[in-house]
Design a protein around this motif. Structure first.
Motif, mmCIF file in Angstrom:
data_model
loop_
_atom_site.group_PDB
_atom_site.id
_atom_site.type_symbol
_atom_site.label_atom_id
_atom_site.label_comp_id
_atom_site.label_asym_id
_atom_site.label_seq_id
_atom_site.Cartn_x
_atom_site.Cartn_y
_atom_site.Cartn_z
ATOM 1 N N MET A 1 13.671 60.362 10.273
ATOM 2 C CA MET A 1 13.338 60.788 11.674
ATOM 3 C C MET A 1 12.565 59.528 12.230
ATOM 4 N N LYS A 2 12.901 59.338 13.702
ATOM 5 C CA LYS A 2 12.254 58.252 14.168
ATOM 6 C C LYS A 2 10.839 58.293 15.055
ATOM 7 N N LEU A 3 10.608 59.703 15.156
ATOM 8 C CA LEU A 3 9.480 60.153 15.708
ATOM 9 C C LEU A 3 8.591 60.813 14.908
ATOM 10 N N GLN A 4 8.422 61.131 13.744
ATOM 11 C CA GLN A 4 7.595 61.399 12.828
ATOM 12 C C GLN A 4 6.202 61.225 13.154
ATOM 13 N N ASN A 5 5.236 62.217 13.124
ATOM 14 C CA ASN A 5 3.882 62.074 13.506
ATOM 15 C C ASN A 5 3.517 61.627 14.783
ATOM 16 N N LYS A 6 4.487 61.592 15.763
ATOM 17 C CA LYS A 6 4.085 61.168 17.144
ATOM 18 C C LYS A 6 4.204 62.370 18.125
ATOM 19 N N THR A 7 3.522 62.236 19.086
ATOM 20 C CA THR A 7 3.138 63.249 20.086
ATOM 21 C C THR A 7 3.727 62.707 21.630
ATOM 22 N N ALA A 8 4.749 63.606 21.978
ATOM 23 C CA ALA A 8 5.398 63.105 23.200
ATOM 24 C C ALA A 8 5.401 64.175 24.579
ATOM 25 N N LEU A 9 5.014 63.636 25.834
ATOM 26 C CA LEU A 9 4.865 64.588 27.003
ATOM 27 C C LEU A 9 6.118 64.235 27.587
ATOM 28 N N ILE A 10 6.835 65.132 28.206
ATOM 29 C CA ILE A 10 7.847 65.048 29.213
ATOM 30 C C ILE A 10 7.713 65.875 30.166
ATOM 31 N N THR A 11 7.821 65.337 31.339
ATOM 32 C CA THR A 11 7.954 66.100 32.528
ATOM 33 C C THR A 11 9.344 66.628 33.111
ATOM 34 N N GLY A 12 9.130 67.692 33.703
ATOM 35 C CA GLY A 12 10.310 68.242 34.395
ATOM 36 C C GLY A 12 11.527 68.561 33.117
ATOM 37 N N VAL A 21 15.785 65.530 26.450
ATOM 38 C CA VAL A 21 14.922 64.445 25.925
ATOM 39 C C VAL A 21 13.886 65.327 25.040
ATOM 40 N N ALA A 22 13.614 66.307 25.433
ATOM 41 C CA ALA A 22 12.477 67.295 24.528
ATOM 42 C C ALA A 22 12.962 67.708 23.211
ATOM 43 N N GLU A 23 14.257 68.134 23.286
ATOM 44 C CA GLU A 23 15.091 68.741 22.300
ATOM 45 C C GLU A 23 15.319 67.481 21.334
ATOM 46 N N CYS A 24 15.773 66.388 21.790
ATOM 47 C CA CYS A 24 16.204 65.006 21.047
ATOM 48 C C CYS A 24 14.774 64.968 20.201
ATOM 49 N N PHE A 25 13.751 64.586 21.108
ATOM 50 C CA PHE A 25 12.445 64.022 20.336
ATOM 51 C C PHE A 25 11.900 64.850 19.217
ATOM 52 N N LEU A 26 12.210 66.440 19.773
ATOM 53 C CA LEU A 26 11.643 67.561 18.640
ATOM 54 C C LEU A 26 12.526 67.429 17.302
ATOM 55 N N ARG A 27 13.650 66.874 17.507
ATOM 56 C CA ARG A 27 14.595 66.592 16.193
ATOM 57 C C ARG A 27 14.517 65.531 15.586
ATOM 58 N N GLU A 28 13.729 64.586 16.033
ATOM 59 C CA GLU A 28 13.370 63.459 15.700
ATOM 60 C C GLU A 28 11.968 63.379 15.137
ATOM 61 N N GLY A 29 11.090 64.576 14.944
ATOM 62 C CA GLY A 29 10.075 64.879 14.442
ATOM 63 C C GLY A 29 8.654 64.702 15.213
ATOM 64 N N ALA A 30 8.878 64.476 16.554
ATOM 65 C CA ALA A 30 7.743 64.617 17.501
ATOM 66 C C ALA A 30 7.350 65.988 17.920
ATOM 67 N N ALA A 31 6.193 66.043 17.952
ATOM 68 C CA ALA A 31 5.284 67.285 18.704
ATOM 69 C C ALA A 31 5.708 66.866 20.152
ATOM 70 N N VAL A 32 6.070 67.852 20.788
ATOM 71 C CA VAL A 32 6.559 67.633 22.324
ATOM 72 C C VAL A 32 5.937 68.779 23.203
ATOM 73 N N ALA A 33 5.130 68.167 24.374
ATOM 74 C CA ALA A 33 4.413 69.093 25.386
ATOM 75 C C ALA A 33 5.107 68.606 26.575
ATOM 76 N N VAL A 34 5.634 69.957 27.113
ATOM 77 C CA VAL A 34 6.702 69.666 28.253
ATOM 78 C C VAL A 34 6.120 70.573 29.567
ATOM 79 N N CYS A 35 6.432 69.949 30.575
ATOM 80 C CA CYS A 35 5.843 70.814 31.943
ATOM 81 C C CYS A 35 7.179 70.942 32.747
ATOM 82 N N SER A 36 7.065 71.830 33.695
ATOM 83 C CA SER A 36 8.032 72.013 34.877
ATOM 84 C C SER A 36 7.207 72.898 36.038
ATOM 85 N N LEU A 37 8.114 73.191 36.732
ATOM 86 C CA LEU A 37 7.376 73.433 38.278
ATOM 87 C C LEU A 37 6.918 75.105 38.052
ATOM 88 N N THR A 38 7.369 75.767 37.142
ATOM 89 C CA THR A 38 6.872 77.253 37.188
ATOM 90 C C THR A 38 6.506 77.522 35.828
#
Ligand code: NAP
Length: 248
Positions: A1-12, A21-38
């Protein structure tokens, strides 16, 4: 996995490219923080992401990227949740298309504020935390239209061209901190944004794409993954075009 132990923020990231992008990064081992408008769209994204990757670590909240307080809040909450920020994908974007002579000043401002100023505000909030780590990667979601221009999209094209300049300047400012800053410039991608185009226009566009198809959101996510991970450790200030040959 390419993003093991990484944390990624993804807007929209509630749908379209950001969600992919969020799903891909999650599958690659990252913890993901996501935001959107509502709140609703953010909560639904979290639910869908955890369904796709049950063992994943996901934080989601509403944040309007054009508002500095929202950007600061999102970044602080993500850092509190995960204890690090390694990757930021400035993906949130809108269109308000019309010919220039018909374009309202408010529609010009709205597109610039979300697409361009939003990337500045979110990056400014995130780099403070990124500098605590040994390295970082910021990816700004531009567009082929920022490279070519497009009639009926002067606000959008200006915002996307602006992101390329922002990327290059940030790359130079933050290289000494080992924070890389790059741009992905997608062509036409099958998402809600392009589904809003008329059938005639979609058919017309298709004729001009050498690979003869619109991109899937996953095609763009793969490019973002490359720039986010160690495979691109010597790449900064660049524009990675993912456009099926539409503009070469
Ligand atoms: P989309 O399907 O329309 O989704 C837009 C996303 O941005 C949604 O999650 C939306 O949240 C969020 N958003 C909108 N305004 C926001 C704001 N002020 N603050 C925070 N989040 C906001 O878009 P897409 O087609 O996936 O495009 C994603 C990015 O790629 C955009 O920057 C776009 O310009 C760029 N791009 C797209 C294409 C394409 O063909 N689709 C081509 C080139 C570049 P809600 O769900 O809550 O509204």
């Amino acid at each position: 996995m390419k993003l093991q132990n990484k944390t990624a923020l993804i807007t929209g990231a509630s749908r379209g490219i950001g969600y992919a992008v969020a799903e891909c990064f999650l599958r690659e081992g990252a913890a993901v923080a996501v935001c959107s408008l509502t709140e609703q769209s953010a909560a639904a994204a979290k639910e869908a992401l955890l369904k796709a990757v049950p063992a994943g670590r996901v934080y989601a909240q509403r944040a309007d990227v054009s508002q500095s307080a929202d950007c600061e809040g999102f970044v602080q909450n993500a850092f509190r949740e995960f204890g690090a920020i390694d990757i930021l994908v400035n993906n949130a974007g809108i269109t308000k298309d019309t010919l220039m002579l018909r374009m309202k000043e408010a529609d010009f401002d709205a597109v610039i504020n979300v697409n361009l100023k939003g990337a500045f505000l979110m990056s400014k909030a995130a780099v403070k935390f990124m500098m605590k780590g040994a390295e970082g990667s910021i990816i700004n979601m531009s567009s082929v239209v920022g490279q070519t221009g497009n009639a009926g999209q002067i606000n959008y094209a200006a915002s996307k061209a602006g992101l390329i300049g922002l990327t290059k300047a940030m790359a130079k400012e933050f290289a000494s901190r080992n924070i890389r800053v790059n741009t992905v410039a997608p062509g036409f991608v099958s998402t809600d944004m392009t589904n809003a185009l008329s059938e005639e226009l979609r058919a017309e566009v298709l004729k001009s794409i050498p690979l003869k198809r619109f991109a899937q959101a996953a095609d763009i996510a793969n490019a973002a993954l490359f720039l986010a991970c160690g495979d691109a450790s010597y790449i900064t200030g660049q524009v990675l075009a993912v456009n099926g040959g539409l503009y070469v």
